[in-house]
Design a protein around this motif. Structure first.
Motif, mmCIF file in Angstrom:
data_model
loop_
_atom_site.group_PDB
_atom_site.id
_atom_site.type_symbol
_atom_site.label_atom_id
_atom_site.label_comp_id
_atom_site.label_asym_id
_atom_site.label_seq_id
_atom_site.Cartn_x
_atom_site.Cartn_y
_atom_site.Cartn_z
ATOM 1 N N GLY A 220 -19.971 -1.360 -10.546
ATOM 2 C CA GLY A 220 -19.452 -0.091 -10.048
ATOM 3 C C GLY A 220 -19.160 -0.100 -8.559
ATOM 4 O O GLY A 220 -19.219 0.931 -7.899
ATOM 5 N N LYS A 221 -18.830 -1.259 -8.043
ATOM 6 C CA LYS A 221 -18.544 -1.402 -6.618
ATOM 7 C C LYS A 221 -17.341 -0.546 -6.238
ATOM 8 O O LYS A 221 -16.379 -0.448 -6.986
ATOM 9 N N ALA A 222 -17.418 0.066 -5.085
ATOM 10 C CA ALA A 222 -16.308 0.887 -4.604
ATOM 11 C C ALA A 222 -15.079 0.011 -4.389
ATOM 12 O O ALA A 222 -15.189 -1.136 -3.962
ATOM 13 N N ILE A 223 -13.926 0.554 -4.698
ATOM 14 C CA ILE A 223 -12.668 -0.145 -4.476
ATOM 15 C C ILE A 223 -12.315 -0.024 -3.002
ATOM 16 O O ILE A 223 -12.286 1.080 -2.445
ATOM 17 N N ALA A 224 -12.056 -1.155 -2.381
ATOM 18 C CA ALA A 224 -11.696 -1.152 -0.966
ATOM 19 C C ALA A 224 -10.326 -0.509 -0.792
ATOM 20 O O ALA A 224 -9.384 -0.837 -1.502
ATOM 21 N N VAL A 225 -10.239 0.407 0.124
ATOM 22 C CA VAL A 225 -8.966 1.043 0.440
ATOM 23 C C VAL A 225 -8.347 0.221 1.563
ATOM 24 O O VAL A 225 -8.938 0.096 2.635
ATOM 25 N N PRO A 226 -7.180 -0.372 1.326
ATOM 26 C CA PRO A 226 -6.572 -1.235 2.353
ATOM 27 C C PRO A 226 -6.367 -0.498 3.672
ATOM 28 O O PRO A 226 -6.016 0.676 3.681
ATOM 29 N N SER A 227 -6.568 -1.227 4.722
ATOM 30 C CA SER A 227 -6.374 -0.673 6.072
ATOM 31 C C SER A 227 -4.893 -0.399 6.286
ATOM 32 O O SER A 227 -4.032 -1.097 5.749
ATOM 33 N N LEU A 228 -4.605 0.584 7.087
ATOM 34 C CA LEU A 228 -3.217 0.905 7.414
ATOM 35 C C LEU A 228 -2.547 -0.252 8.142
ATOM 36 O O LEU A 228 -1.338 -0.376 8.123
ATOM 37 N N ASP B 169 -3.018 7.966 4.646
ATOM 38 C CA ASP B 169 -3.345 7.763 6.057
ATOM 39 C C ASP B 169 -4.849 7.554 6.207
ATOM 40 O O ASP B 169 -5.566 7.434 5.219
ATOM 41 N N GLN B 170 -5.308 7.510 7.464
ATOM 42 C CA GLN B 170 -6.726 7.227 7.692
ATOM 43 C C GLN B 170 -7.631 8.328 7.142
ATOM 44 O O GLN B 170 -8.765 8.056 6.748
ATOM 45 N N TYR B 171 -7.157 9.552 7.058
ATOM 46 C CA TYR B 171 -7.963 10.627 6.477
ATOM 47 C C TYR B 171 -8.136 10.405 4.971
ATOM 48 O O TYR B 171 -9.236 10.541 4.433
ATOM 49 N N ASP B 172 -7.026 10.063 4.299
ATOM 50 C CA ASP B 172 -7.105 9.773 2.862
ATOM 51 C C ASP B 172 -8.025 8.583 2.604
ATOM 52 O O ASP B 172 -8.814 8.592 1.656
ATOM 53 N N GLN B 173 -7.918 7.560 3.436
ATOM 54 C CA GLN B 173 -8.786 6.389 3.283
ATOM 55 C C GLN B 173 -10.249 6.794 3.329
ATOM 56 O O GLN B 173 -11.049 6.378 2.493
ATOM 57 N N LYS B 174 -10.607 7.592 4.303
ATOM 58 C CA LYS B 174 -12.003 8.014 4.462
ATOM 59 C C LYS B 174 -12.428 8.916 3.306
ATOM 60 O O LYS B 174 -13.549 8.780 2.800
ATOM 61 N N ILE B 175 -11.557 9.807 2.874
ATOM 62 C CA ILE B 175 -11.877 10.677 1.729
ATOM 63 C C ILE B 175 -12.136 9.833 0.488
ATOM 64 O O ILE B 175 -13.115 10.055 -0.243
ATOM 65 N N LEU C 115 -15.538 8.111 0.814
ATOM 66 C CA LEU C 115 -16.646 9.042 0.645
ATOM 67 C C LEU C 115 -16.795 9.498 -0.808
ATOM 68 O O LEU C 115 -17.917 9.609 -1.314
ATOM 69 N N LEU C 116 -15.684 9.761 -1.493
ATOM 70 C CA LEU C 116 -15.756 10.184 -2.886
ATOM 71 C C LEU C 116 -16.295 9.075 -3.791
ATOM 72 O O LEU C 116 -16.967 9.356 -4.773
ATOM 73 N N GLN C 117 -16.000 7.818 -3.451
ATOM 74 C CA GLN C 117 -16.559 6.727 -4.240
ATOM 75 C C GLN C 117 -18.067 6.604 -4.031
ATOM 76 O O GLN C 117 -18.794 6.204 -4.926
ATOM 77 N N GLU C 118 -18.535 6.981 -2.853
ATOM 78 C CA GLU C 118 -19.973 6.956 -2.584
ATOM 79 C C GLU C 118 -20.673 8.134 -3.260
ATOM 80 O O GLU C 118 -21.788 7.996 -3.743
ATOM 81 N N MET D 276 0.837 -1.179 0.000
ATOM 82 C CA MET D 276 0.000 0.000 0.000
ATOM 83 C C MET D 276 0.881 1.242 0.000
ATOM 84 O O MET D 276 1.968 1.248 0.547
ATOM 85 N N ASN D 277 0.385 2.296 -0.586
ATOM 86 C CA ASN D 277 1.102 3.559 -0.632
ATOM 87 C C ASN D 277 1.263 4.098 0.792
ATOM 88 O O ASN D 277 0.289 4.383 1.460
#
Length: 153
Positions: A140-148, A6-12, A15-18, A1-2
């Protein structure tokens, strides 16, 4: 993972995918950051090609496309189908794949005759096999953002 996510980017990203039209101010409220901080994070995510773009979710049936089909093309080397599929508006996805088929495409057609015309044109590049989609269970399922915490030993 990049490591820059961080957790803020993950949440952003979630939310943008939703809702890609969510304002930066609303994103900030939901992730507990200022609007300028969210804007900077989004610019960085775009610059690093994590966010590649924003799109509208269009209903194909509302535009007269009654059929969705998956067409597999068994291509021979030297038969360039890429230019054709890029110019054919009814072919909305095309993947080069492993196995017997050289390509798998998702195609929209208004009716069976329209689909047959597309298949006939694709036959110039190799033999085709077509499956008409009866039901779509996931699209069009949202791409899961890997957990930190993932991938840490």
């Amino acid at each position: 993972m990049n490591p820059k996510i961080d957790q803020y980017d993950q949440k952003i990203l979630q939310l943008l995918q939703e809702d890609a039209r969510m304002s930066h101010a609303e994103l900030g409220r939901q992730v507990h950051l200022s609007q300028p901080a969210v804007s900077e994070r989004i610019k960085r995510l775009e610059a690093s090609n994590i966010i590649r773009g924003y799109r509208a979710d269009i209903n194909p049936k509302a535009l007269g496309y009654e059929i969705t089909a998956m067409i597999r093309v068994s291509t021979q080397q030297g038969r360039p189908y890429a230019q054709y599929v890029a110019s054919c508006p009814e072919i909305i996805d095309c993947y080069t794949v492993t196995g017997e088929d050289g390509a798998v495409m998702r195609v929209l057609a208004s009716d069976v005759e329209h689909l047959q015309r597309i298949i006939n044109e694709l036959n110039a590049f190799g033999s085709t096999s077509t499956a008409i989609v009866l039901t779509t269970h996931v699209s069009g399922k949202a791409i899961a953002v890997p957990s930190l915490n993932e991938n840490k030993d």
